[in-house]
Write a protein that holds these residues in place. Structure first.
Motif, PDB file in Angstrom:
ATOM      1  N   GLY A 177       0.790  -1.215   0.000  1.00 43.96           N
ATOM      2  CA  GLY A 177       0.000   0.000   0.000  1.00 43.96           C
ATOM      3  C   GLY A 177       0.826   1.269   0.000  1.00 43.96           C
ATOM      4  O   GLY A 177       0.289   2.363  -0.190  1.00 43.96           O
ATOM      5  N   VAL A 178       2.138   1.123   0.210  1.00 48.10           N
ATOM      6  CA  VAL A 178       3.046   2.275   0.181  1.00 48.10           C
ATOM      7  C   VAL A 178       3.759   2.354  -1.167  1.00 48.10           C
ATOM      8  O   VAL A 178       3.840   3.417  -1.792  1.00 48.10           O
ATOM      9  N   LEU A 179       4.273   1.217  -1.632  1.00 52.82           N
ATOM     10  CA  LEU A 179       4.921   1.126  -2.933  1.00 52.82           C
ATOM     11  C   LEU A 179       4.067   0.269  -3.863  1.00 52.82           C
ATOM     12  O   LEU A 179       3.359  -0.641  -3.414  1.00 52.82           O
ATOM     13  N   ASP A 180       4.144   0.555  -5.139  1.00 50.99           N
ATOM     14  CA  ASP A 180       3.377  -0.213  -6.124  1.00 50.99           C
ATOM     15  C   ASP A 180       4.178  -1.404  -6.645  1.00 50.99           C
ATOM     16  O   ASP A 180       3.689  -2.537  -6.668  1.00 50.99           O
ATOM     17  N   GLN A 181       5.399  -1.161  -7.087  1.00 49.18           N
ATOM     18  CA  GLN A 181       6.247  -2.209  -7.635  1.00 49.18           C
ATOM     19  C   GLN A 181       7.712  -1.847  -7.404  1.00 49.18           C
ATOM     20  O   GLN A 181       8.051  -0.680  -7.177  1.00 49.18           O
ATOM     21  N   LEU A 182       8.561  -2.854  -7.514  1.00 51.47           N
ATOM     22  CA  LEU A 182      10.009  -2.658  -7.508  1.00 51.47           C
ATOM     23  C   LEU A 182      10.590  -3.459  -8.655  1.00 51.47           C
ATOM     24  O   LEU A 182      10.382  -4.673  -8.744  1.00 51.47           O
ATOM     25  N   HIS A 183      11.287  -2.773  -9.559  1.00 54.11           N
ATOM     26  CA  HIS A 183      11.965  -3.436 -10.673  1.00 54.11           C
ATOM     27  C   HIS A 183      13.471  -3.348 -10.461  1.00 54.11           C
ATOM     28  O   HIS A 183      13.987  -2.285 -10.086  1.00 54.11           O
ATOM     29  N   VAL A 184      14.160  -4.459 -10.692  1.00 59.00           N
ATOM     30  CA  VAL A 184      15.610  -4.523 -10.485  1.00 59.00           C
ATOM     31  C   VAL A 184      16.252  -5.180 -11.697  1.00 59.00           C
ATOM     32  O   VAL A 184      15.741  -6.180 -12.220  1.00 59.00           O
ATOM     33  N   PHE A 185      17.361  -4.616 -12.151  1.00 58.87           N
ATOM     34  CA  PHE A 185      18.141  -5.286 -13.189  1.00 58.87           C
ATOM     35  C   PHE A 185      19.627  -5.087 -12.918  1.00 58.87           C
ATOM     36  O   PHE A 185      20.032  -4.173 -12.198  1.00 58.87           O
ATOM     37  N   PHE A 186      20.430  -5.989 -13.493  1.00 57.18           N
ATOM     38  CA  PHE A 186      21.850  -6.065 -13.172  1.00 57.18           C
ATOM     39  C   PHE A 186      22.694  -5.914 -14.442  1.00 57.18           C
ATOM     40  O   PHE A 186      22.298  -6.352 -15.528  1.00 57.18           O
ATOM     41  N   ASP A 187      23.865  -5.314 -14.278  1.00 52.58           N
ATOM     42  CA  ASP A 187      24.914  -5.328 -15.297  1.00 52.58           C
ATOM     43  C   ASP A 187      26.140  -5.956 -14.651  1.00 52.58           C
ATOM     44  O   ASP A 187      26.800  -5.342 -13.809  1.00 52.58           O
ATOM     45  N   TYR A 188      26.414  -7.196 -15.030  1.00 49.19           N
ATOM     46  CA  TYR A 188      27.515  -7.950 -14.429  1.00 49.19           C
ATOM     47  C   TYR A 188      28.550  -8.230 -15.518  1.00 49.19           C
ATOM     48  O   TYR A 188      28.257  -8.907 -16.508  1.00 49.19           O
ATOM     49  N   THR A 189      29.762  -7.709 -15.352  1.00 50.73           N
ATOM     50  CA  THR A 189      30.833  -7.931 -16.313  1.00 50.73           C
ATOM     51  C   THR A 189      32.028  -8.547 -15.591  1.00 50.73           C
ATOM     52  O   THR A 189      31.999  -8.779 -14.376  1.00 50.73           O
ATOM     53  N   GLU A 190      33.089  -8.794 -16.327  1.00 51.24           N
ATOM     54  CA  GLU A 190      34.300  -9.354 -15.734  1.00 51.24           C
ATOM     55  C   GLU A 190      34.886  -8.420 -14.687  1.00 51.24           C
ATOM     56  O   GLU A 190      35.473  -8.869 -13.693  1.00 51.24           O
ATOM     57  N   GLU A 191      34.728  -7.112 -14.882  1.00 52.08           N
ATOM     58  CA  GLU A 191      35.383  -6.129 -14.008  1.00 52.08           C
ATOM     59  C   GLU A 191      34.484  -5.564 -12.922  1.00 52.08           C
ATOM     60  O   GLU A 191      34.964  -5.263 -11.827  1.00 52.08           O
ATOM     61  N   GLU A 192      33.194  -5.404 -13.217  1.00 52.34           N
ATOM     62  CA  GLU A 192      32.373  -4.688 -12.248  1.00 52.34           C
ATOM     63  C   GLU A 192      30.939  -5.198 -12.201  1.00 52.34           C
ATOM     64  O   GLU A 192      30.502  -5.989 -13.044  1.00 52.34           O
ATOM     65  N   MET A 193      30.249  -4.699 -11.190  1.00 49.66           N
ATOM     66  CA  MET A 193      28.857  -5.058 -10.949  1.00 49.66           C
ATOM     67  C   MET A 193      28.041  -3.777 -10.826  1.00 49.66           C
ATOM     68  O   MET A 193      28.494  -2.790 -10.216  1.00 49.66           O
ATOM     69  N   ALA A 194      26.854  -3.770 -11.395  1.00 45.64           N
ATOM     70  CA  ALA A 194      25.944  -2.643 -11.250  1.00 45.64           C
ATOM     71  C   ALA A 194      24.543  -3.186 -10.976  1.00 45.64           C
ATOM     72  O   ALA A 194      24.104  -4.148 -11.615  1.00 45.64           O
ATOM     73  N   VAL A 195      23.863  -2.575 -10.006  1.00 40.09           N
ATOM     74  CA  VAL A 195      22.496  -2.942  -9.658  1.00 40.09           C
ATOM     75  C   VAL A 195      21.631  -1.703  -9.800  1.00 40.09           C
ATOM     76  O   VAL A 195      21.954  -0.644  -9.249  1.00 40.09           O
ATOM     77  N   HIS A 196      20.537  -1.837 -10.529  1.00 35.98           N
ATOM     78  CA  HIS A 196      19.651  -0.704 -10.795  1.00 35.98           C
ATOM     79  C   HIS A 196      18.267  -0.994 -10.213  1.00 35.98           C
ATOM     80  O   HIS A 196      17.682  -2.047 -10.470  1.00 35.98           O
ATOM     81  N   PHE A 197      17.771  -0.048  -9.429  1.00 34.82           N
ATOM     82  CA  PHE A 197      16.452  -0.158  -8.806  1.00 34.82           C
ATOM     83  C   PHE A 197      15.517   0.884  -9.410  1.00 34.82           C
ATOM     84  O   PHE A 197      15.902   2.046  -9.579  1.00 34.82           O
TER      85      PHE A 197
END
Length: 245
Positions: A177-197
């Motif tokens: 009732g406070v939030l509607d949805q949460l979408h998450v996606f990742f960028d994972y490579t040999e060197e680094e990690m990224a998480v997007h919300f």
């Protein structure tokens, strides 16, 4: 006559790829073997190759994308009814998404034979997220969200693939009732990690991104492209457990 029929695909060589029967992580080696069986006439195989294929959603339809192509062998003569077995060892791309029922991942084996229909074989493979990705997904569920969909969504101009794999969550507990949805996606490579919300609330979208190097996560962390000291996983947990949502 047999050679002419083989050139049309009748009585020609056949191919069967046999893979290890287990899940694979992105970036992992896949081993197996390729079995070629000769037809009714001699045939010259110019190339033996594998195409790694994923599917994504575009305009309401599943579209295939070749994520990688591997050349296994060249210039092989296969005699009538002869059987040849070739060892197979390929490395999956680190950026490969996980496989799902709606968006499968498979290896398509092909034989390039001049003046003939190219024999092919297709094998699904089970790709699961890297342990770090699994850890973050569990942290999201522990914070009061339920995963309800995984979608490979088309994104124009995106690299290395023209889609992003989005994990879609619904809030429960204190977030209901406070939030509607949460979408998450990742960028994972040999060197680094990224998480997007992407947090959906009352028609608005609030975005957060966390990015860091695998070697020195605490020293290289950037939140919304701004340098920040600290453990990336702890910072993500702080976001997920904010009292105001």
């Amino acid at each position: 006559m047999k050679k002419w029929l083989a050139s049309l695909g009748f009585g020609s060589a056949k191919v069967d790829t046999r893979l290890e029967d287990r899940p694979f992580f992105p970036g992992e080696q896949v081993k197996g073997e390729i079995v070629i069986r000769g037809g009714d006439a001699d045939q010259q195989i110019e190339d033996i190759y594998l195409e790694l294929i994923a599917e994504y959603l575009k305009d309401g339809k599943n579209v295939r994308h070749i994520c990688a192509k591997y050349y296994i062998a060249r210039k092989i003569l296969i005699s009538p009814h002869e059987e040849k077995t070739l060892p197979l060892s390929i490395k999956l791309p680190m950026e490969l998404p996980m496989s799902t029922g709606r968006f499968p991942i498979y290896l398509r084996t092909g034989l390039d034979i001049k003046m003939a229909l190219d024999p092919q074989d297709q094998d699904r493979i089970d790709v699961i997220p890297k342990p770090l990705v699994q850890k973050i997904l569990k942290d999201i569920e522990d914070a009061g969200f339920v995963l309800y969909s995984i979608v490979n969504r088309y994104v124009s101009g995106r690299q290395p693939y023209p889609f992003v794999q989005v994990f879609e969550f619904r809030p429960t507990g204190r977030y209901h009732g406070v939030l509607d949805q949460l979408h998450v996606f990742f960028d994972y490579t040999e060197e680094e990690m990224a998480v997007h919300f992407e947090i959906y609330r009352s028609g608005d979208i609030i975005s957060y991104s966390f990015c860091w190097k695998h070697q020195k996560p605490s020293e290289t962390l950037r939140i919304n492209d701004q340098p920040c000291q600290g453990d990336p996983l702890l910072k993500i947990q702080e976001l997920l457990h904010r009292k105001n949502g």
